[in-house]
Write an enzyme that holds these catalytic residues in place. Structure first.
Site, PDB file in Angstrom:
ATOM      1  N   THR A  42      -5.851  10.117  10.018  1.00  0.00           N
ATOM      2  CA  THR A  42      -5.184   9.070   9.123  1.00  0.00           C
ATOM      3  C   THR A  42      -3.836   8.853   9.667  1.00  0.00           C
ATOM      4  O   THR A  42      -2.993   9.726  10.168  1.00  0.00           O
ATOM      5  CB  THR A  42      -5.302   9.643   7.578  1.00  0.00           C
ATOM      6  OG1 THR A  42      -4.324   8.760   6.955  1.00  0.00           O
ATOM      7  CG2 THR A  42      -4.581  11.083   7.557  1.00  0.00           C
ATOM      8  N   LYS A  61      13.470   0.731  -5.868  1.00  0.00           N
ATOM      9  CA  LYS A  61      14.450   1.454  -6.767  1.00  0.00           C
ATOM     10  C   LYS A  61      15.486   0.527  -7.096  1.00  0.00           C
ATOM     11  O   LYS A  61      16.304   0.308  -6.056  1.00  0.00           O
ATOM     12  CB  LYS A  61      14.879   2.816  -6.270  1.00  0.00           C
ATOM     13  CG  LYS A  61      15.404   3.748  -7.564  1.00  0.00           C
ATOM     14  CD  LYS A  61      15.522   5.160  -7.320  1.00  0.00           C
ATOM     15  CE  LYS A  61      15.740   5.874  -8.582  1.00  0.00           C
ATOM     16  NZ  LYS A  61      15.750   7.331  -8.355  1.00  0.00           N
TER      17      LYS A  61
HETATM   18  P1  AMP Z   1      -6.863   5.855   3.385  1.00  0.00           P
HETATM   19  O1  AMP Z   1      -6.543   7.487   3.665  1.00  0.00           O
HETATM   20  O2  AMP Z   1      -6.468   5.181   4.734  1.00  0.00           O
HETATM   21  O3  AMP Z   1      -8.325   5.773   2.837  1.00  0.00           O
HETATM   22  O4  AMP Z   1      -5.619   5.695   2.378  1.00  0.00           O
HETATM   23  C1  AMP Z   1      -5.605   6.315   1.124  1.00  0.00           C
HETATM   24  C2  AMP Z   1      -4.593   5.521   0.264  1.00  0.00           C
HETATM   25  O5  AMP Z   1      -4.935   4.236  -0.098  1.00  0.00           O
HETATM   26  C3  AMP Z   1      -4.317   6.017  -1.203  1.00  0.00           C
HETATM   27  O6  AMP Z   1      -3.485   7.165  -1.082  1.00  0.00           O
HETATM   28  C4  AMP Z   1      -4.028   4.919  -2.226  1.00  0.00           C
HETATM   29  O7  AMP Z   1      -2.669   4.671  -1.757  1.00  0.00           O
HETATM   30  C5  AMP Z   1      -4.507   3.665  -1.308  1.00  0.00           C
HETATM   31  N1  AMP Z   1      -5.798   3.509  -2.261  1.00  0.00           N
HETATM   32  C6  AMP Z   1      -7.158   3.833  -1.992  1.00  0.00           C
HETATM   33  N2  AMP Z   1      -7.923   3.489  -2.782  1.00  0.00           N
HETATM   34  C7  AMP Z   1      -6.970   2.714  -3.775  1.00  0.00           C
HETATM   35  C8  AMP Z   1      -7.335   1.920  -4.665  1.00  0.00           C
HETATM   36  N3  AMP Z   1      -8.626   1.916  -5.366  1.00  0.00           N
HETATM   37  N4  AMP Z   1      -6.254   1.563  -5.376  1.00  0.00           N
HETATM   38  C9  AMP Z   1      -5.231   1.572  -5.078  1.00  0.00           C
HETATM   39  N5  AMP Z   1      -4.688   1.930  -3.959  1.00  0.00           N
HETATM   40  C10 AMP Z   1      -5.762   2.905  -3.220  1.00  0.00           C
END
Ligand code: AMP
Length: 531
Positions: free
Chosen positions: A180, A429
């Site tokens: 990631t 902020k």
């Molecule tokens: P990743 O590890 O690339 O899948 O990213 C994870 C991040 O994506 C999470 O910590 C959230 O900030 C964002 N994320 C994933 N799913 C959602 C969702 N349904 N709504 C809003 N943000 C999301």
């Protein structure tokens, strides 16, 4: 009974209950490949023999640079079921990141879609751990390549035996690896285990969650290199559902709509950007996709306008929240019959929520002082999670126990519905008070002239930071100006959240997983002169 959970068990099950169910793959040249689970697992056993014959160590990381297709599916089984770690690599990352990831994981062998051979060729001198390069194609599709001893996948399988005795593996053994990329520092590797993958799949398949059934036709638009297409190669097999793998053309809305219609897809998954493309294409082409009843939007916040637009096309777009560190799903918002009893405004708010935790995932919210935040659906706090598929550390780093800090800010209501309100680093902020960018974006997206919107915090001499609205208009000739947008937003968000200025772009920058990159926007507008 003390019985190990594992990928081989999923395979045995699908072979028994869904032997004749299809796995369909679409290729770049519009060819469609079609076979059954049983035929797939014959090739999976051949692939396991190939790995042994190539002397790939029993616990090696096996890298893949590939789209969603049947060969990538086979790798998702043969690699972990034989004890090795399936390391899916995102080919859309910067070349230096791809190189870093392969070197950090010390991949022993790389399986590469021909399209990504030039990328690997450009890095080859640095990839000293890699002993074998295998092109994922047939002999006559093998392009000329500068890679030493490039092997051909179909040639290797053609001569391999199709019987294989799967080893008895400890369920805690690593099975997958996915990096990631945060906003700072190098990408971090997240390992998943056989146990976490099976438990995640079982929880995801509960009826009030994703709840797949054998009658479903499942098409993951989300790539397998983004946390195993959110579990689909395993979870569809767990219920014996037909799988439709869209290959490299996921961004081509016309091709995806045709595939949905041709294969009668009932369920699909993707980031909001992909759904926005499909929704626009359906509007413009006046086509319909009657088979597709439900779909997941995840990976980033989804605006209400998109949920409504897909609803008009007959698709219930359901919010799933998760992250790579959660293998990946943590919560899900399946449309419940009682939503119909709510008034329109409450129902809109309800479908936007990130959903209830999957059984197995526990959530808590903390304020800045580390104190618990009320679960009243209003107060927000830093979201922490724990559970059997939450990562306990990054590959090559120390492990930790207890709560995992997601980096997300959320609310939780009295029914257990969680809503992501922002990433901590995307919060703005202003004058000591927090402004939630996601809520402003959601409100702006309801304006008919706006195609895409992002709100970022930009340095301000008086308030330390103020929100800047960055938009892409549907028709640049008739772009709404700042004054019109403010008038549109008034009453929908607190007055002091109203963006101080608006900037127009032709396209928003996206990350390698298709999310709007606020980091790039913050860099672009770093020295912004407020009007
Ligand atoms: P990743 O590890 O690339 O899948 O990213 C994870 C991040 O994506 C999470 O910590 C959230 O900030 C964002 N994320 C994933 N799913 C959602 C969702 N349904 N709504 C809003 N943000 C999301």
């Amino acid at each position: 009974m003390n019985f190990n959970l594992g990928i081989a068990a999923i395979m045995r099950y699908a072979d028994q209950v869904a032997a004749d169910t299809e796995i369909v793959s679409l290729f770049a040249d519009e060819r469609v490949h079609r076979y059954t689970y049983r035929q797939a697992f014959v090739r999976v056993r051949q692939l396991a023999n190939v790995l042994d014959e190539l002397n790939v160590p029993g616990d090696a990381r096996v890298g893949t640079l590939a789209w969603n297709d049947h060969r990538h599916f086979e790798l998702h089984y043969a690699v972990p079921a034989s004890g090795r770690v399936c390391h899916t690599i995102n080919p859309k990352l910067f070349a230096e990141q791809v190189s870093y990831i392969i070197r950090h994981a010390q991949d022993d062998v790389l399986f590469i879609d021909p399209q990504f051979l030039p990328l690997v060729e450009s890095l080859q001198a640095e990839l000293t751990s890699v002993r074998h390069f295998v092109a994922l194609c047939a002999h006559d599709e093998l392009p000329p390549s500068g890679l030493p001893n490039l092997l051909c996948y179909e040639d290797l399988l053609a001569t391999a035996a199709d019987s294989y005795t799967w080893p008895e593996l400890d369920e805690q053994r690593a099975c997958g690896l996915c990096y990631t990329s945060g906003t700072t520092g190098n990408p971090k590797g997240v390992l998943t285990s056989h146990r976490s993958t099976v438990l995640h799949g079982m929880a995801q398949n509960m009826a009030d969650q994703v709840g797949l059934r054998a009658i479903d036709v499942v098409m993951p638009l989300v790539p397998m290199f983004h946390v195993n297409a959110w579990g689909m190669p395993y979870n569809a097999a767990m219920v014996g559902a037909k799988l439709v793998l869209p290959g490299p053309r996921v961004g081509d809305a016309g091709a995806m709509v045709k595939l949905i219609r041709d294969e009668a897809v009932t369920f699909s998954l993707g980031v909001p950007t992909l759904w926005a493309n499909i929704s626009q294409y359906l509007n413009a082409s006046d086509q319909q996709i009657p088979s597709l009843k439900r779909a997941v939007t995840g990976g980033a916040a989804c605006p209400l306008s998109l949920i409504q637009a897909m609803g008009q096309h007959g698709v219930a777009l359901e919010n799933g929240w998760g992250m790579t560190e959660m293998n990946p799903m943590g919560s899900y918002n399946r449309y419940q019959p009682w939503y119909d009893t709510m008034d329109e405004e409450d129902r809109d708010r309800q479908v936007l929520k990130s959903g209830r935790a999957l059984f197995g995932v526990e959530m808590r919210l903390l304020d800045e002082a580390g104190e618990p935040v009320a679960h009243d659906g209003i107060a927000s706090g830093a979201l922490q999670v724990r559970g059997p598929w939450v990562s306990s550390g990054y590959y090559g780093q120390d492990t930790r126990d207890g709560w995992f800090d997601t980096g997300d800010v959320a609310t939780l209501d009295s029914h257990g519905y969680m809503q992501i309100t922002d990433r901590i680093k995307d919060l703005i902020k202003s004058g000591g008070e927090w402004i939630c960018s996601v809520e402003i974006e959601n409100a702006v997206m309801a304006h008919p002239g706006i195609a895409q919107a992002a709100v970022i915090g930009v340095e301000h001499p008086r308030w330390s930071e103020r929100p800047l609205l960055v938009i892409v208009c549907r028709d640049p000739e008739h772009a709404p100006d700042h004054r019109e947008l403010i008038a549109f937003l008034e009453g929908k968000i607190p007055k002091w959240w109203l963006p101080d200025a608006c900037e127009y772009l032709r396209e928003l920058p996206h990350t390698a997983t298709g999310k709007v990159s606020k980091k790039s926007l913050r860099e672009q507008f770093a020295n912004y002169a407020w009007p």
